[in-house]
Design an enzyme around this catalytic site. Structure first.
Site, short mmCIF file in Angstrom:
data_model
loop_
_atom_site.label_atom_id
_atom_site.label_comp_id
_atom_site.label_asym_id
_atom_site.label_seq_id
_atom_site.Cartn_x
_atom_site.Cartn_y
_atom_site.Cartn_z
CG HIS A 194 46.38 32.11 80.85
ND1 HIS A 194 45.21 31.86 81.50
CD2 HIS A 194 47.21 32.67 81.77
CE1 HIS A 194 45.32 32.24 82.77
NE2 HIS A 194 46.53 32.74 82.95
CD GLU A 237 46.28 29.31 87.76
OE1 GLU A 237 46.84 29.54 86.66
OE2 GLU A 237 45.47 30.09 88.30
N GLY A 274 40.37 39.66 76.99
CA GLY A 274 41.64 38.95 76.94
C GLY A 274 41.63 37.74 77.84
CG HIS A 275 41.46 35.77 82.09
ND1 HIS A 275 40.56 34.73 82.13
CD2 HIS A 275 42.48 35.41 82.90
CE1 HIS A 275 41.02 33.78 82.93
NE2 HIS A 275 42.19 34.16 83.40
CD GLU A 279 49.56 32.27 85.35
OE1 GLU A 279 49.92 32.44 86.50
OE2 GLU A 279 48.50 32.72 84.89
CB CYS A 321 42.60 28.59 88.46
SG CYS A 321 42.36 29.63 89.91
CG HIS A 336 42.17 40.31 84.16
ND1 HIS A 336 43.35 40.71 83.59
CD2 HIS A 336 42.31 38.98 84.42
CE1 HIS A 336 44.16 39.67 83.49
NE2 HIS A 336 43.57 38.61 83.97
CB CYS A 341 43.06 33.31 90.72
SG CYS A 341 44.66 32.59 90.34
CB CYS A 342 44.38 28.94 93.37
SG CYS A 342 45.25 28.94 91.78
#
Lengths: 622, 622
Positions: B234, B302, B153-154, B286, B304, B102, B382-383
């Site tokens: 994801h 989620e 990756g994200h 997710e 997010c 990340h 994160c949210c």
């Protein structure tokens, strides 16, 4: 299966079972193959062959099995220890991770195999191997100073030890079983110490220990057995333990333990069991969850767990003589157990779902365990030989007997022989149950004898009728604990005819079970039915059954090796390809359809597709 | 939230965010705390504050935030690199596991924060930090010989780089974003090489790579973007990537890329989105799963991911001017995004389920992620700051404009100022949408100006009416792509009144969606409703709604900070305590009940309990 153990079946995961024993015996070079409990698959197979040879001549199978047994004996160490994983990978690891390394579990299956093979063939080689290993374990574990204070993470040895005790009369085996069962769940927890000592490597199998509320609830080691009142954790471990505990309660006349087992059995069958007799509603941990939490699609209902429930129920039936235990045995056998095997015996379900949307099973990463069709073999192949030993060993469930009593628990055509105190009693049972409810039992006696004949009146049956030598019996008056009881002097040739009217039952679930709200299942006798895509198209959630119309049962000799299929009036909501996901359109139009139901156990023996046990009920309101 | 970042909120998981930066800056001793992407929480908070300060005076918050920014600048290395995890734990690890570590993700959030804080305050400190880091990344990654050929990756940095490009005009940032987006999914896979080089430690975050069909589909790196036609893996990673790709397609007028994004957006909104605007139907990963696979209980949605869908839809709206994108923005904002936060702003949902059986959420090991009540903070937080930046940054969604056009995308009371070519246009929007459908927009102009005013006609609305200075407009005739278009000379004080009749809509799902078969959801305007235990009792699967009776909307100023609640005629099936699990009894008796529905976003602000969006429809047959 013999070929599978020889790594001799194409296109399936390799078993390595015989390879492992050859390596352990020093007859072959190589590494251990398969899972840490791989030996148990072979033991279950030998047990199955033992049951089979009790009633069948089969020289080739017997010869093969004798050779396997010699191989096992060769692999056994001088101190009696036998487990190919640790013999091959290093004996330092033995008994260091009882929680997950399954050594005692494999030992239990060895004992069960030895008992069955001895009973079936009179041959003692494996029995002696099993006793030597049991002696080794007894010398290692127990309450005495200096002995190992552990107990298995996966229960099973307790079953084997009690069987071995019954065959050999050796009380140490019974005491060791009792030790394992009664020490379990005591504080401080044995597994706390084991985890503290264990290497990271040896703990890598144990991700699920902390996720079931109380510590070690996953393996039912959270509390002493008498304090356990709901079925929790891994369903096979649980039901194997209950089986042994129920057996021990019977042997030791331990009323407190028995009552715990009644409570657990009732918790399972009244709150945590599928209508097919399946148990374990969660993939994660292959586990029980909570009351009424019985989802139909993402679920487990492992074949082995149903078999374990059959075993548990059988011990409870032996303890109590109550037919409700046999009802559950029958429910599981004809449905969730039998569904575990393809009709031709070559492919198997591990998980037995109640609702299959095939695309979803294939497409979702978290449903990998829920296969929408049977498999040729598994990396973890516990289920196939478990079905085999259940089917070849069916006799142990059909009848029970004591010195002056024979119980007929299940109606399966065949012959039983019972050495009662007053002489040998033979029972010839005929009929085509469960397709029809007419059963005839004819007694064979060398001389007239007084004994009690208990004939189960199935729980699903209303208005059972019975005659003895053509004379009507008053079923209601003679019924005790669900059995029609005939205690009298019997003569050779006495004949009981039973008639269990077979109606199609519309089954509904408890209103606290969310997943079946507004749905019904069909059952005829003990056989649960389902809708399959091959007959009714896919997307079966759009189908509704009109329960106000008669449902017709029809023998179909050419269908699925011969079944009775059901046809019923139903409706199908119109499907749609593409278009908006959410609309303000009215409810979709419904078309009348004749629905065809087949027995659940026989599903997925044609073109694989969607399947549904619980079908939406078309509701008529005033 | 500021207190959370200071580890200063009792009884919640610690954030460590500021601690980490202080350690990285050498101002404090200690270890890194939290997850590898912990920095991003703080960046999202700064972004939120930036949006907020654009419209609010708040000296204390601004001072706190300035201090945080100084701290970040101190932590930044000379080469521009800033990531507290690797600064604290060793720079050897940088860029070695792009798939899961990340770093580029955090960098993207830094860039977004910098842009918002600069836009909101005019302060350049963080913008310069972000540019230095962007320059460092640009010097490290790219197609040029000797540069690192990886991509994240994200996904997220692509969004940040494009925003930074728009603020600074620096084309390298745009090119780097394009590089990351266009290299992604090319064969041979970058991640194959990375995995081969990576240490086991650095791979321990990556269990899910192989479980989504094609390799790296979990992070949408299975194919080049134009070849991706379904939303997979994801959900947040996916929608962040689509957001950036849609933005890039707009900047570069890349029609092929735009069409891919149209296809993916349609796949999501027509086949993979909850009625609340939630996405991601699987806890595992997710992730998106397959078409029409939208379970209501064991699901993800989620917060997010909904926010990411809003971002994606906004870019598509900017590219196309089509109101359908704004419809989805509105659908997500009023439902799945808003439900992520408690009414008082102090607690948060990560997962936003559509059906809650509270006991099950609490009792099943595999539902740990599906909390039946909001939480004060999260280990993976994160949210909460994502909601904050969405709410303080709402302005970016309400209006769009170009040199001669203003689009009114959402109806939210407030004032907008738009520097059009012909002079500044001010819009004062008033009304109490979404509670009623009357919206008034008054223009403020220094002098008459010709421009186009596009007013969205919400997709849920039938029979919209509009007036300009009291004169009726022909909505149907003036409608283009879902917007009422007024292109003319406007004068100061010109007033548009919109009337969107608010009816209670009975929503049904596509017949291929199994979980909503026989069920309906209620929606009024853009607001989706639900049944909650606090009003209707638990076990809501036993409740049915009679859609043939009128459904009454009633303003309840004292309820849940003021909502319009719905009351409707329904029925409840009789419950039962204990008793048999399966019976042959007829369908349970039903009692008439008045059902009370509340807005979905407001559920679980009273006594926590069961909740249901999709309610069984009481069916009337002929």
């Amino acid at each position: 299966m013999y070929h599978a153990f020889n790594n001799d079946v194409p296109d399936v995961p390799k078993s390595y079972c015989l390879h492992n024993f050859r390596v352990a015996a020093g007859l072959e070079e190589g590494e251990f193959g398969g899972l840490v409990f791989q030996d148990s698959d072979l033991y279950k197979y030998i047990e199955a062959v033992g049951f089979y040879l009790a009633n069948h001549e089969d020289t080739r199978t017997e010869k093969n099995c004798d050779a396997i047994i010699d191989l096992i004996a060769k692999a056994q160490l001088d101190d009696g220890y036998v487990n190919t994983y640790f013999i091959i990978n290093g004996l330092d690891g033995r008994w260091t991770n009882l929680a997950e390394n399954h050594e005692l579990y494999c030992a239990g299956h060895l004992m069960e195999a030895a008992c069955a093979y001895y009973a079936g063939t009179g041959k003692r080689v494996l029995l002696e191997v099993a006793c030597r290993f049991a002696d080794c374990i007894d010398a290692t574990f127990g309450p005495q100073p200096g002995k190992h204070k552990g107990y298995p993470g996966h229960q099973e040895i307790e079953i084997g030890l009690l069987k071995l005790y019954e065959i050999t009369g050796e009380k140490r085996y019974r005491k060791l079983a009792a030790y394992f069962l009664r020490t379990r769940g005591q504080k401080p927890y044995y597994f706390d110490g084991e985890r503290a000592r264990a290497s990271e490597e040896s703990l890598r199998h144990s991700p699920q220990w902390s996720s079931f509320g109380e510590p070690y609830a996953y393996m039912q080691a959270h509390r002493p057995l008498p304090d356990q009142d709901t079925a929790v954790g891994h369903a096979v471990r649980a039901c194997y333990m209950y089986t042994a505990a129920a057996h021990l309660a019977g042997i030791e006349k331990d009323e407190e333990l028995l009552q715990s087992m009644v409570r657990l059995w009732e918790n399972i069958t009244q709150k945590r069991m599928y209508v097919t007799g399946g148990v374990g509603s969660m993939i994660y941990g292959e586990a029980f969850t909570l009351d009424y939490d019985l989802p139909n699609d993402m679920m487990y209902s492992e074949t082995c767990a149903s078999i374990a429930l059959v075993m548990f129920s059988m011990r409870m039936l032996n303890n109590t003589g109550e037919a409700r235990y046999a009802d559950v045995i029958e429910q599981a056998l004809y449905n969730s157990v039998l569904s575990g095997q393809q009709l031709d015996g070559t492919r198997f379900f591990y998980v037995n779902p109640m609702s299959v949307w095939r695309k979803r099973c294939l497409g979702r990463a978290d449903m990998e365990a829920v296969k929408p069709e049977r498999q040729g073999w598994f990396n973890c192949a516990c289920c196939p030989p478990n079905i085999l030993r259940t089917l070849t060993g069916l006799g142990q469930y059909i009848y029970s007997y004591s010195e002056d009593t024979v119980l007929v628990n299940l109606y399966v055509a065949g012959n039983g022989v019972f050495p009662l105190r007053g002489g040998e009693v033979r029972i010839a049972q005929s009929g085509s149950y469960p397709w029809d409810g007419d059963v005839t039992l004819t007694l064979g006696l060398d001389r007239p004898a007084e004994f009690a004949l208990h004939l189960r009146i199935p729980g699903w049956c209303r208005n059972a009728q019975a005659t003895l030598n053509g004379r009507d019996l008053d079923v209601a008056a003679l019924c005790r604990d669900g059995f029609l009881v005939l205690r009298q002097l019997f003569h050779d040739g006495d004949t009981v005819c039973l008639h269990f009217p077979m109606t199609v039952d519309v089954v509904r679930s408890h209103p606290s079970l969310p997943f079946n709200a507004g749905k019904v299942a069909l059952r005829r006798g003990p056989v649960v039915y389902c809708l399959e895509e091959a007959d009714n198209g896919g997307e079966l959630w759009n189908v509704a059954l009109d329960t106000s119309c008669p449902i017709k049962a029809q023998a179909e000799p050419g269908l699925l090796d011969g079944v009775i299929a059901l046809s019923a009036q139903g409706y199908r909501k119109q499907g749609k390809t593409g278009g908006e996901l959410y609309t303000l359109d009215g409810p979709p139009a419904q078309e009348a359809r004749t629905l065809r139901f087949i027995p659940y156990y026989a599903w997925c023996n044609r073109t694989p597709g969607d399947m549904e046990v619980w079908v939406t009920e078309y509701e008529h309101h005033k």
